[in-house]
Scaffold this active site. Structure first.
Site, PDB file in Angstrom:
ATOM      1  N   TYR A  72     -25.143  13.428 -10.346  1.00  0.00           N
ATOM      2  CA  TYR A  72     -25.000  12.444  -9.412  1.00  0.00           C
ATOM      3  C   TYR A  72     -26.559  11.633  -8.941  1.00  0.00           C
ATOM      4  O   TYR A  72     -26.449  10.796  -7.915  1.00  0.00           O
ATOM      5  CB  TYR A  72     -24.583  13.393  -8.073  1.00  0.00           C
TER       6      TYR A  72
ATOM      7  N   ASN B  44     -19.486  14.867   1.614  1.00  0.00           N
ATOM      8  CA  ASN B  44     -18.457  14.992   2.495  1.00  0.00           C
ATOM      9  C   ASN B  44     -18.611  16.077   3.617  1.00  0.00           C
ATOM     10  O   ASN B  44     -17.944  16.190   4.963  1.00  0.00           O
ATOM     11  CB  ASN B  44     -17.040  15.076   1.922  1.00  0.00           C
TER      12      ASN B  44
ATOM     13  N   HIS C 189     -23.909   7.040  -4.363  1.00  0.00           N
ATOM     14  CA  HIS C 189     -23.748   7.931  -3.266  1.00  0.00           C
ATOM     15  C   HIS C 189     -24.971   8.456  -3.005  1.00  0.00           C
ATOM     16  O   HIS C 189     -25.329   9.097  -1.654  1.00  0.00           O
ATOM     17  CB  HIS C 189     -22.526   8.636  -3.644  1.00  0.00           C
TER      18      HIS C 189
END
Length: 231
Positions: free
Chosen positions: A55, A99, A60
Protein backbone atom coordinates in the site's frame (compact mmCIF):
# COMPACT_ATOMS: atom_id res chain seq x y z
CA UNK A 1 3.20 19.87 39.69
CA UNK A 2 -0.22 18.82 41.06
CA UNK A 3 -1.49 20.35 44.30
CA UNK A 4 -1.03 17.95 47.23
CA UNK A 5 -4.74 18.27 47.99
CA UNK A 6 -5.56 16.43 44.79
CA UNK A 7 -3.22 13.58 45.64
CA UNK A 8 -4.68 13.41 49.14
CA UNK A 9 -8.18 13.14 47.73
CA UNK A 10 -7.27 9.92 45.98
CA UNK A 11 -5.27 8.40 48.83
CA UNK A 12 -7.87 9.00 51.57
CA UNK A 13 -10.63 7.00 49.89
CA UNK A 14 -10.93 3.45 48.60
CA UNK A 15 -13.77 4.44 46.29
CA UNK A 16 -12.91 3.89 42.60
CA UNK A 17 -14.98 6.99 41.80
CA UNK A 18 -12.59 9.06 43.90
CA UNK A 19 -9.70 7.80 41.82
CA UNK A 20 -11.62 8.73 38.68
CA UNK A 21 -12.23 12.22 40.08
CA UNK A 22 -8.50 12.47 40.85
CA UNK A 23 -7.55 11.52 37.28
CA UNK A 24 -9.97 14.03 35.81
CA UNK A 25 -8.65 16.74 38.11
CA UNK A 26 -5.05 15.86 37.28
CA UNK A 27 -5.52 16.03 33.51
CA UNK A 28 -7.56 19.24 33.75
CA UNK A 29 -4.89 20.78 35.97
CA UNK A 30 -2.26 19.94 33.38
CA UNK A 31 -4.12 21.86 30.67
CA UNK A 32 -4.79 24.75 33.07
CA UNK A 33 -1.12 24.97 34.01
CA UNK A 34 -0.11 25.09 30.35
CA UNK A 35 -2.58 27.92 29.77
CA UNK A 36 -1.61 29.94 32.84
CA UNK A 37 2.13 29.64 32.27
CA UNK A 38 1.85 30.00 28.47
CA UNK A 39 3.43 26.61 27.85
CA UNK A 40 3.07 25.02 24.40
CA UNK A 41 -0.08 22.90 24.10
CA UNK A 42 0.52 19.30 23.03
CA UNK A 43 -0.48 18.54 19.46
CA UNK A 44 -1.04 15.37 17.46
CA UNK A 45 -0.45 14.88 13.74
CA UNK A 46 -2.21 11.79 12.34
CA UNK A 47 -1.40 10.43 8.90
CA UNK A 48 -4.01 8.06 7.51
CA UNK A 49 -3.01 5.07 5.42
CA UNK A 50 -2.69 1.31 5.37
CA UNK A 51 0.28 -0.63 6.75
CA UNK A 52 2.23 -2.90 4.44
CA UNK A 53 4.57 -2.48 1.48
CA UNK A 54 1.79 -3.22 -1.02
CA UNK A 55 0.00 0.00 0.00
CA UNK A 56 3.03 2.27 0.39
CA UNK A 57 2.67 4.19 -2.90
CA UNK A 58 -1.12 4.23 -3.19
CA UNK A 59 -3.33 7.32 -3.17
CA UNK A 60 -4.82 6.20 0.14
CA UNK A 61 -1.42 6.47 1.85
CA UNK A 62 -0.84 10.17 1.20
CA UNK A 63 -1.27 10.87 4.92
CA UNK A 64 1.36 8.30 5.87
CA UNK A 65 3.82 9.84 3.42
CA UNK A 66 3.41 13.36 4.84
CA UNK A 67 4.02 12.34 8.46
CA UNK A 68 6.99 10.19 7.44
CA UNK A 69 8.56 13.15 5.65
CA UNK A 70 7.88 15.38 8.66
CA UNK A 71 8.98 13.06 11.45
CA UNK A 72 11.46 10.85 9.61
CA UNK A 73 11.53 7.09 9.83
CA UNK A 74 11.97 7.01 13.60
CA UNK A 75 8.57 5.50 14.42
CA UNK A 76 8.11 2.83 17.07
CA UNK A 77 5.21 0.46 17.40
CA UNK A 78 2.99 1.27 20.37
CA UNK A 79 -0.13 -0.89 20.47
CA UNK A 80 -2.14 -0.28 17.30
CA UNK A 81 -0.14 2.71 16.05
CA UNK A 82 3.33 3.79 15.01
CA UNK A 83 4.52 6.73 17.11
CA UNK A 84 7.17 9.41 16.73
CA UNK A 85 7.82 12.32 19.08
CA UNK A 86 7.69 15.48 17.02
CA UNK A 87 8.67 18.77 18.64
CA UNK A 88 6.21 19.56 21.45
CA UNK A 89 3.80 16.96 20.14
CA UNK A 90 3.44 13.61 18.41
CA UNK A 91 3.08 12.14 14.94
CA UNK A 92 1.31 8.81 14.53
CA UNK A 93 0.40 6.32 11.83
CA UNK A 94 -2.48 4.03 12.86
CA UNK A 95 -1.84 0.40 11.90
CA UNK A 96 -5.48 -0.59 12.37
CA UNK A 97 -5.97 -0.22 8.62
CA UNK A 98 -7.46 2.95 7.23
CA UNK A 99 -11.16 2.41 7.94
CA UNK A 100 -10.62 1.71 11.66
CA UNK A 101 -8.18 4.55 12.38
CA UNK A 102 -10.36 5.95 15.16
CA UNK A 103 -9.62 2.93 17.34
CA UNK A 104 -5.98 4.03 17.48
CA UNK A 105 -6.47 7.80 17.45
CA UNK A 106 -9.19 8.29 20.09
CA UNK A 107 -7.45 6.45 22.98
CA UNK A 108 -4.21 8.30 22.25
CA UNK A 109 -6.00 11.67 22.24
CA UNK A 110 -7.68 10.93 25.56
CA UNK A 111 -4.58 9.55 27.26
CA UNK A 112 -2.43 12.54 26.25
CA UNK A 113 -5.25 15.06 26.75
CA UNK A 114 -4.89 16.50 23.23
CA UNK A 115 -7.35 19.37 22.57
CA UNK A 116 -9.36 18.81 19.38
CA UNK A 117 -8.05 22.06 17.91
CA UNK A 118 -4.53 20.61 18.28
CA UNK A 119 -5.41 17.40 16.44
CA UNK A 120 -4.63 17.42 12.70
CA UNK A 121 -5.62 14.44 10.55
CA UNK A 122 -3.95 14.22 7.12
CA UNK A 123 -5.77 12.16 4.51
CA UNK A 124 -6.41 11.70 0.80
CA UNK A 125 -9.47 13.42 -0.68
CA UNK A 126 -11.42 12.22 -3.73
CA UNK A 127 -13.30 15.53 -3.99
CA UNK A 128 -10.08 17.48 -4.63
CA UNK A 129 -8.13 17.09 -7.89
CA UNK A 130 -4.50 16.07 -7.90
CA UNK A 131 -2.50 19.25 -7.29
CA UNK A 132 -4.70 20.71 -4.54
CA UNK A 133 -4.71 20.56 -0.75
CA UNK A 134 -7.13 22.06 1.76
CA UNK A 135 -7.16 22.57 5.52
CA UNK A 136 -10.44 22.67 7.40
CA UNK A 137 -11.99 22.18 10.83
CA UNK A 138 -14.80 19.68 11.33
CA UNK A 139 -17.39 19.20 8.62
CA UNK A 140 -18.62 16.18 6.75
CA UNK A 141 -16.36 13.18 6.19
CA UNK A 142 -17.62 13.06 2.57
CA UNK A 143 -17.66 9.28 2.81
CA UNK A 144 -14.07 8.96 4.01
CA UNK A 145 -14.29 5.95 6.31
CA UNK A 146 -11.06 6.72 8.16
CA UNK A 147 -12.26 10.21 9.06
CA UNK A 148 -15.68 8.82 9.96
CA UNK A 149 -14.04 6.27 12.28
CA UNK A 150 -12.14 9.03 14.11
CA UNK A 151 -15.31 11.12 14.46
CA UNK A 152 -17.23 8.12 15.80
CA UNK A 153 -14.59 7.06 18.32
CA UNK A 154 -13.98 10.61 19.57
CA UNK A 155 -17.67 11.44 19.63
CA UNK A 156 -16.80 14.80 18.09
CA UNK A 157 -16.00 16.12 14.61
CA UNK A 158 -14.22 19.27 15.77
CA UNK A 159 -10.66 18.18 14.92
CA UNK A 160 -8.68 19.73 12.05
CA UNK A 161 -7.97 18.07 8.72
CA UNK A 162 -5.46 18.45 5.93
CA UNK A 163 -6.95 16.99 2.75
CA UNK A 164 -4.65 15.90 -0.08
CA UNK A 165 -6.33 15.81 -3.49
CA UNK A 166 -6.16 12.46 -5.30
CA UNK A 167 -8.92 13.14 -7.84
CA UNK A 168 -12.11 11.31 -8.67
CA UNK A 169 -11.85 7.89 -10.34
CA UNK A 170 -12.30 7.68 -14.11
CA UNK A 171 -15.60 6.32 -15.40
CA UNK A 172 -16.00 2.63 -14.72
CA UNK A 173 -13.51 2.50 -11.81
CA UNK A 174 -14.80 2.06 -8.26
CA UNK A 175 -13.66 4.65 -5.70
CA UNK A 176 -12.27 1.98 -3.37
CA UNK A 177 -10.15 0.54 -6.18
CA UNK A 178 -9.02 4.03 -7.21
CA UNK A 179 -7.63 5.04 -3.81
CA UNK A 180 -5.77 1.73 -3.58
CA UNK A 181 -4.08 2.38 -6.92
CA UNK A 182 -0.83 4.25 -7.40
CA UNK A 183 -0.40 7.67 -8.94
CA UNK A 184 0.20 7.69 -12.68
CA UNK A 185 3.76 8.53 -13.81
CA UNK A 186 2.62 11.86 -15.25
CA UNK A 187 1.10 12.78 -11.86
CA UNK A 188 4.20 12.13 -9.79
CA UNK A 189 5.82 15.56 -10.21
CA UNK A 190 2.62 17.31 -9.09
CA UNK A 191 2.10 14.89 -6.20
CA UNK A 192 5.65 15.52 -4.96
CA UNK A 193 5.00 19.27 -5.00
CA UNK A 194 1.73 18.86 -3.09
CA UNK A 195 3.29 16.59 -0.47
CA UNK A 196 6.09 19.10 0.02
CA UNK A 197 3.54 21.90 0.46
CA UNK A 198 1.60 19.71 2.90
CA UNK A 199 4.68 19.41 5.12
CA UNK A 200 5.04 23.19 5.19
CA UNK A 201 1.32 23.58 5.89
CA UNK A 202 1.64 21.34 8.95
CA UNK A 203 4.53 23.43 10.27
CA UNK A 204 2.49 26.63 9.89
CA UNK A 205 -0.51 24.96 11.54
CA UNK A 206 1.65 24.00 14.53
CA UNK A 207 3.25 27.42 14.90
CA UNK A 208 0.48 29.81 13.85
CA UNK A 209 -2.79 27.90 13.84
CA UNK A 210 -5.40 26.76 11.35
CA UNK A 211 -6.43 30.09 9.84
CA UNK A 212 -2.86 31.11 9.05
CA UNK A 213 -2.25 27.76 7.36
CA UNK A 214 -5.49 28.02 5.38
CA UNK A 215 -4.61 31.49 4.10
CA UNK A 216 -1.21 30.34 2.89
CA UNK A 217 -2.03 26.94 1.42
CA UNK A 218 -5.72 26.50 0.53
CA UNK A 219 -5.38 28.56 -2.63
CA UNK A 220 -2.41 26.70 -4.06
CA UNK A 221 -2.90 24.70 -7.24
CA UNK A 222 -0.03 22.65 -8.63
CA UNK A 223 -2.14 21.13 -11.42
CA UNK A 224 -0.81 23.55 -14.10
CA UNK A 225 2.52 21.74 -13.74
CA UNK A 226 0.76 18.56 -14.80
CA UNK A 227 -0.80 20.33 -17.79
CA UNK A 228 2.56 21.78 -18.85
CA UNK A 229 4.17 18.33 -18.73
CA UNK A 230 1.43 16.89 -20.94
CA UNK A 231 1.75 19.55 -23.66
Amino acid sequence: MLPLALVGLALRSSSPWRYLDFWRSATSYGLLARTVYHLPMPFLIVGLGNPGAQYARTRHNAGFVVVEKLAGKDFRLKGNLLLSKFGEGYAIKPVTYYNEAGKAVAPFVRYHNIPLDRLLVIHDELDLPVGRLRLKAGGSSAGNKGVESIKRELGDAGFHRLRIGVGKPPAGIDGADWVLSGFRPEERKVVDLVLGAAQEAVKVWIAEGLEAARRQFNGLDFAPSLIEDEI
